[in-house]
Every structure is written in C-alpha cells, then in structure tokens.
Design a protein around this motif. Structure first.
Motif, PDB file in Angstrom:
ATOM      1  N   GLU A 210      -0.361  11.910   2.053  1.00 50.01           N
ATOM      2  CA  GLU A 210      -0.359  13.344   2.327  1.00 50.01           C
ATOM      3  C   GLU A 210       1.109  13.778   2.261  1.00 50.01           C
ATOM      4  N   HIS A 211       1.360  14.944   1.714  1.00 54.05           N
ATOM      5  CA  HIS A 211       2.747  15.439   1.689  1.00 54.05           C
ATOM      6  C   HIS A 211       2.872  16.581   2.674  1.00 54.05           C
ATOM      7  N   LYS A 212       3.672  16.365   3.691  1.00 57.29           N
ATOM      8  CA  LYS A 212       3.878  17.406   4.699  1.00 57.29           C
ATOM      9  C   LYS A 212       4.675  18.556   4.097  1.00 57.29           C
TER      10      LYS A 212
ATOM     11  N   GLU B 118       0.820  -1.200   0.000  1.00 56.87           N
ATOM     12  CA  GLU B 118       0.000   0.000   0.000  1.00 56.87           C
ATOM     13  C   GLU B 118       0.861   1.259   0.000  1.00 56.87           C
ATOM     14  N   ARG B 119       1.827   1.289   0.890  1.00 51.04           N
ATOM     15  CA  ARG B 119       2.687   2.465   0.997  1.00 51.04           C
ATOM     16  C   ARG B 119       3.545   2.656  -0.240  1.00 51.04           C
TER      17      ARG B 119
ATOM     18  N   GLY C   5      -3.482  13.144  -1.581  1.00 52.54           N
ATOM     19  CA  GLY C   5      -4.927  12.917  -1.630  1.00 52.54           C
ATOM     20  C   GLY C   5      -5.291  11.664  -2.411  1.00 52.54           C
ATOM     21  N   THR C   6      -4.277  10.958  -2.925  1.00 54.33           N
ATOM     22  CA  THR C   6      -4.551   9.681  -3.586  1.00 54.33           C
ATOM     23  C   THR C   6      -4.837   8.640  -2.503  1.00 54.33           C
ATOM     24  N   PHE C   7      -5.891   7.869  -2.703  1.00 46.85           N
ATOM     25  CA  PHE C   7      -6.266   6.892  -1.682  1.00 46.85           C
ATOM     26  C   PHE C   7      -6.593   5.565  -2.326  1.00 46.85           C
ATOM     27  N   LEU C   8      -6.547   4.534  -1.506  1.00 44.74           N
ATOM     28  CA  LEU C   8      -7.014   3.233  -1.973  1.00 44.74           C
ATOM     29  C   LEU C   8      -7.800   2.570  -0.865  1.00 44.74           C
ATOM     30  N   LEU C   9      -8.598   1.593  -1.274  1.00 48.98           N
ATOM     31  CA  LEU C   9      -9.496   0.930  -0.337  1.00 48.98           C
ATOM     32  C   LEU C   9      -8.974  -0.469  -0.065  1.00 48.98           C
ATOM     33  N   ARG C  10      -8.850  -0.804   1.202  1.00 43.86           N
ATOM     34  CA  ARG C  10      -8.385  -2.149   1.534  1.00 43.86           C
ATOM     35  C   ARG C  10      -9.162  -2.735   2.708  1.00 43.86           C
ATOM     36  N   PHE C  11      -9.195  -4.056   2.754  1.00 45.68           N
ATOM     37  CA  PHE C  11      -9.909  -4.712   3.836  1.00 45.68           C
ATOM     38  C   PHE C  11      -9.023  -4.798   5.064  1.00 45.68           C
TER      39      PHE C  11
ATOM     40  N   LYS D 105       3.226  11.263   4.373  1.00 46.57           N
ATOM     41  CA  LYS D 105       2.511  10.667   5.488  1.00 46.57           C
ATOM     42  C   LYS D 105       1.322   9.861   4.984  1.00 46.57           C
ATOM     43  N   PHE D 106       1.089   8.714   5.620  1.00 53.78           N
ATOM     44  CA  PHE D 106      -0.050   7.885   5.235  1.00 53.78           C
ATOM     45  C   PHE D 106      -1.080   7.892   6.356  1.00 53.78           C
ATOM     46  N   ASN D 107      -2.328   8.017   6.006  1.00 49.96           N
ATOM     47  CA  ASN D 107      -3.394   7.998   7.005  1.00 49.96           C
ATOM     48  C   ASN D 107      -4.413   6.933   6.646  1.00 49.96           C
ATOM     49  N   SER D 108      -4.888   6.243   7.668  1.00 51.24           N
ATOM     50  CA  SER D 108      -5.974   5.288   7.450  1.00 51.24           C
ATOM     51  C   SER D 108      -7.066   5.563   8.467  1.00 51.24           C
ATOM     52  N   VAL D 109      -8.296   5.355   8.064  1.00 50.53           N
ATOM     53  CA  VAL D 109      -9.378   5.446   9.056  1.00 50.53           C
ATOM     54  C   VAL D 109      -9.586   4.099   9.699  1.00 50.53           C
TER      55      VAL D 109
END
Lengths: 356, 356
Positions: B275-277, B245-246, B255-261, B283-287
DNA sequence: ACAGTTTCCCGTAAATGC
DNA sequence: TGCATTTACGGGAAACTG
C-alpha cells in the motif's frame, strides 16, 4: 430378585452401537447370609433379526405382474422392522446355593436398540422414547410390530423434556404449540389428539425429505453443539411459523429481529428482521440458515454482532438492532460475544454479509 | 526369487496403521513347470519393540540424585526409538517341490513403519523418505539407530518431489532456496551441505513448537485439501521469507499481493499486499493466516475475491488488486471462484474482513 | 507431572446388501 | 436401480503408561 437395568451410552441409554463399548450393571437386591459368596452371572444377548408379519398388508394378484408366466404377488420386506425399531435384550442368569437350597436367578434389560453407525442414533432414540412413553412392559420386543399412538399431551411433554435434558432449557407453550401444529395441523389445540409412531418418526414431513423427529433432533444437536448459551438465555424463539413471525415483528421497531430454526433444512437457524421502507411498507428479511458447518467457523453470537448488509457501494450496516420484543442487541448478546484473538497480523475474521 | 514388496496405504506406502487394513502382493518370478501348483505362502510380522543403546549417551553420577540413599544415575528411554523410527518388516515364506527337489523361498518387505493414529503419519512418512533416500539396503531395521545425513541437494529433490507427487506441482528454485535457508541458515547455498535426520524431523525449529518436516507437511496437507487449483496454477509463491516478500512488493503497483505460507503456524496461508501511503511511505499488510478450519468454511479463491478492509464507517474495499508481479486479480483467480448457491433467503456468505 | 503413544469413537464417505 | 444398513477410517480428544 434382580432389577432390569440399562447399558449406558453417553446421554442415550438403551442404545448400543456395534464396535463401541458399553456398560451395564446388575444388582442383586437380596441380602445373602454368606458375605463373600461369589456369584457368577452369565450374560446373553439375543441376536437375531426379527420379522413381523403385519396383518393388514394384503396385496391383490394383478395381471400387471405377469412377469414369469403366472399370476403372482410378491410379499417383500414384509413387516421387516428397520434396525432402529428392532428391540433386543440382554439377559442375565445366575445360580447360587444357600443352605442346601439352589436358587436360579434370571433377569433382563429393558429393550435395547442396536445400531451400527451414529447416523442411526436419532432413529434409535425415537424408539426408546416411544417405548418408554407408551408401555410399562419390561420386555415387549414386538412393540414396534404394532406400535401404539401417543396423545399430543404425552408427546409434547417428552419433547420438552428432551430439550431440558439435553440442552438445559425446555420448550414453552408457544414453541410446543408450533410443533403440535406442524405435526398435527389444526388438531393440535386438542391435547388428546393422537400421534402415530409413523407420523412422529417414520413418514417424511409433506414436501420435506425428513421426518418430524429427524428434523427436531437435528435442531437439538445444533443447540447442543453451537447454541447452548444463546438457547439457555431463552434468546432463541426457535419454533415459530413464518406467519406468526411476521405478526410478531410487523409492529415492532425497525431492526427488531428474532431467531428461528429452519423448517426446510436440517439443523439450521436463521434470523428475521423487520424493516420499514420509505413508502411505509413493512419488509421482512431472513438470512440463509446457518448450519453446524458455518457455526463452527464463527459462533452464532458473533454472527449476530458482525452481520452486515452491503448494498452496492454503500457503507455496510448491521440491520439487527433489537432482539424481539425490544432488547437492544448488545444488551442481550454482549456477554456471549467471543473475544478476538490478538495477532501480529491484521486480525481478519469472517463476517457474515448479505449482498443486495 | 521373490520381490520385496510393499503394503499399500492410500498415497503413503510402507506405513501401516493399527486397526486399518492393508494389502501386500508377493510375486514369484520363477516360472514353474506345473501350471496349477498351489503355493502356500506364510506371512509373518516381526512384532517386537526395538531398543538401541546409543554409545555416546554417558551420564555422570551426581550427588543431586541422592534420592534412595546411594549414588545412582538412571538411563531412561535409552536409545529407545520413537514409534515412527521403528522399522518393521513383513516376511513371506513358501516351500515347494518340483521333480523331487524341495525349494524353500523366503523374502521380506522393505522396512515398514507401524503407527497407531494418523497423527503419527507425518513422522512415519519422514522415516520412509529418509530411509529410501539414504540407503539401498533392503532390510536395515536398525537404520534409525544411527541415521546418516542427507545432502541438501538430495533432500531438496525429495521435498520438491513430495509436492509434485501429492499436490501436482513441485517446488521451484526460489522456493527451495527459502526452505534450504530455513533449515540450514546461510549454508544452503552450498548444495552438498549436510542435513541431519534430527534437524529434518525431530528437533523443533528454533522458537517454534514443531520440526521442519512437521511444518512442511502441514502445508502439503493444506494444499491437498484446500488449495489444489490455486497451487497448480502456480499462484502461490508460498515459500518466501518476509524480507524477500517486502523486497519483491515494495516497487510494485499498490494493491499488488502475494500468497505465502505461515512460518509461525502449522498449515496456514496468508496474503501480503503493498500500500502506498499519502506521505509516500510504503506499507505492507498481511492477514492472519487461514487454516484448514477457515478454508473449509470459505474456499481460498473466494476469500481473495471477497476480502475487504473496513475502516470505521468507510465503504469497505478489497485491497487486493494484482497478483505479484502484475496479474489483475480476477484474471488470475476468475476461473477458480465458486458460484454462490441460490436460496429463497438473502444469500449470506462469510466475508473475510479486517477491521482497522 | 508429562510427553509419547494408544485407545476410543464420532461423523463422513464408500461399500455392501436387499 | 434405489434405499437401508454396514464397514472403513480420518481426525480430535481422552486415556494410558512408563
């Protein structure tokens, strides 16, 4: 000799659902000389649908109905009671012999309602309430052939009792008077005004697809499942007309809100808050009612804590400041907020938002 | 003469649940001379629990077990199969006479799994898959006494087929290779590496409280109930390791995202965005994963549309811009958004928010 | 005490009956 | 046809059982 007794349903006695087990107890109140005499008790269940011919159901033969070549009028479903009005009873028989004397015993339960799906439970419970409120007869299975009316003072007491029994906190004077007005119009002030069975639980509320009792029961269920702590703190005014609501809120601090049950949807709760426009105008806002589905995704106290209004591009703000009359929101609801679980992910929760 | 045949369960044949009706069909493939001869078919069900003594289960008598005064060792649950491994079968018998000749017919179903609660359905289905994947015997009820292994190439085909059958869209090479690695570690590259029955559906994944199949099946169920359109558009990469993923996201537009289980929770889906600081750091963020409960409050496409991050006091922003590799979010999901119902109230919907 | 299994039954949806 | 009622059964939880 024996006592009429009741099968137990969790919380709702006298209602039996097909395919669901129930218990009943029969006590013999006579002390027998022989201690270990075994008494056989036979249980029988009346199981026949009941038909009542209502006397005031007259029809006129009309030329309109000239379908099969002769004047005719059809009496259909005549006085057939709905399942939840149909009263049944369990009978118990026993026979024993003491000192050459044979004694037959017989007793029966209070009238029972038999339902086949929990969706019929509210209707069944309405029948049980009405019966027990209005008669002392132990076994008048024809009761709903011509059910008596209840006075508002009798009924309001039962309604309040429903809330105190099932939700822990009964209804106060103001709440009851809103209910009375809803059911009876202006007559509610007169406490011996009478309410018909039909008005209570059969006819729909004008303009609504449900009866008064269905509406009220849906609220009871909502409280039981999703609002218990908030309800028991007396934070839900609940039964307030929109007019009263506005009267109460209009002179209050901006951001003052109150919680009321939806009158248009079954089992819904909403909040209304007051806002003072720059031009001095007072504005009232209500959210779309929260129902059990939404409340099971997010508890009500958390909704109140997190509710935000986003006006395009502006910092979102929670407009709820004071619970009516003037309790700061967090002071009232603080203890009821749920903690956020801690996760390796960004904690994301559902926040109730209104977009304007 | 007759065909082994199968009772039908909605979507899952060969699994029977107690208390739930099922259907089975027996066809006679011989054409009889008399046309309206009535053939009686008798159905019998083997209904006995099966016990298997596994030969490699030896125990040593130990002084530790000195409970009832003598050396002893207990063989408990010895080789007792779990319900979902227990194979049953329905037999059909018939007998008819043509021209003085009496013919006995007999046939039986493929092995069946009998469950008592839907919670056992995934386990039962695993058995049905394993059996049909690895043997052609029509009635080897002892199959799970010593179940054979499957090669990864066989198994991966079945897994993909589960998705194409139940969700409409199978698994691609990348997804399968992530699954293979998860199940087999580095051996996955070798397609004839073998997987044991136990590893597939009995043992828990190291550090997790569920087996590989339980995990995968929970995802299938999530797709079926809540993600079908998104899945079938191929918008869910789904099976990607966090490392991959990373690697995929790090050089992409912010702002590019992907969906994973989720790999840590049963039946969860999450999104990760890059996200680019300001300092150039990536930086990577997951909910926190969305599960069926949350998805039934708010459909997934709407979550993606409405997701916002609120940093204290700042205008909330949706960080999701491009579905990997570079599809503008609304272009991908536009057709899948649900309309907001119109209400006399302020429309309030639940918006998924992360507070930072 | 505990885990695997079954039972219980609510609540939704579909089927049935009138 | 529409409404009242029943049936079907998934799903969560409690009860059971070795």
């Amino acid at each position: 000799e024996k006592q009429p007794c009741m099968p137990t349903h969790p919380q709702k006695p006298l209602i039996i659902k097909t395919g669901v087990q129930f218990t009943t107890k029969v006590r013999l109140l006579v002390k027998l000389p022989e201690v270990d005499y075994q008494l056989k008790v036979k249980t029988t269940f009346d199981k026949s649908r009941q038909f009542f011919i209502l006397t005031n159901n007259t029809k006129v033969m009309d030329i309109e109905d000239y379908s099969n070549g002769c004047l005719s009028v059809e009496f259909r479903h005549l006085g057939l009671l709905s399942v939840t009005e149909e009263l049944h009873s369990l009978s118990f028989e026993a026979c024993f012999t003491v000192q050459g004397l044979t004694i037959d015993l017989e007793t029966c339960s209070l009238p029972l309602v038999v339902i086949s799906n929990v969706s019929q439970l509210p209707g069944g419970w309405a029948s049980v309430m009405w019966y027990n409120l209005l008669t002392d007869e132990p076994r008048n299975l024809a009761f709903f052939g011509n059910p008596p009316r209840a006075t508002w003072s009798q009924l309001s007491e039962v309604l309040s009792w429903q809330f105190s029994t099932f939700a822990g906190q009964g209804l106060n004077k103001d709440q009851l008077s809103m209910l009375g007005e809803k059911l009876l119009g202006q007559h509610a002030s007169c406490s011996d005004y009478q309410v018909s069975w039909s008005k209570f639980s059969k006819e729909n509320i004008p303009g609504k697809p449900f009866s008064f009792w269905m509406w009220l029961d849906s609220i009871l269920e909502l409280i039981k499942k999703h609002l218990l702590p908030v309800w028991n703190e007396n934070y839900i005014m609940g039964f307030v007309s929109k007019e009263t609501e506005r009267t109460l809120l209009k002179d209050r601090e901006p951001g003052t809100f109150l919680l009321r049950f939806s009158e248009s949807h079954l089992g819904g709760i909403t909040f209304t808050w007051v806002e003072h426009k720059d031009n001095g105008e007072v504005k009232f806002n209500s959210v779309e009612p929260y129902t059990k589905n939404r409340l099971s995704a997010l508890p009500f106290a958390d909704i109140i804590r997190d509710y935000k209004v986003i006006s395009d591009g502006v910092v979102p703000e929670n407009p709820l400041k004071f619970l009516y009359p003037d309790i700061p929101k967090d002071e009232a609801f603080g203890r009821l907020y749920n903690c956020q679980p801690i996760h390796p992910y960004i904690p994301s929760h559902l926040i109730p938002i209104s977009v304007q």
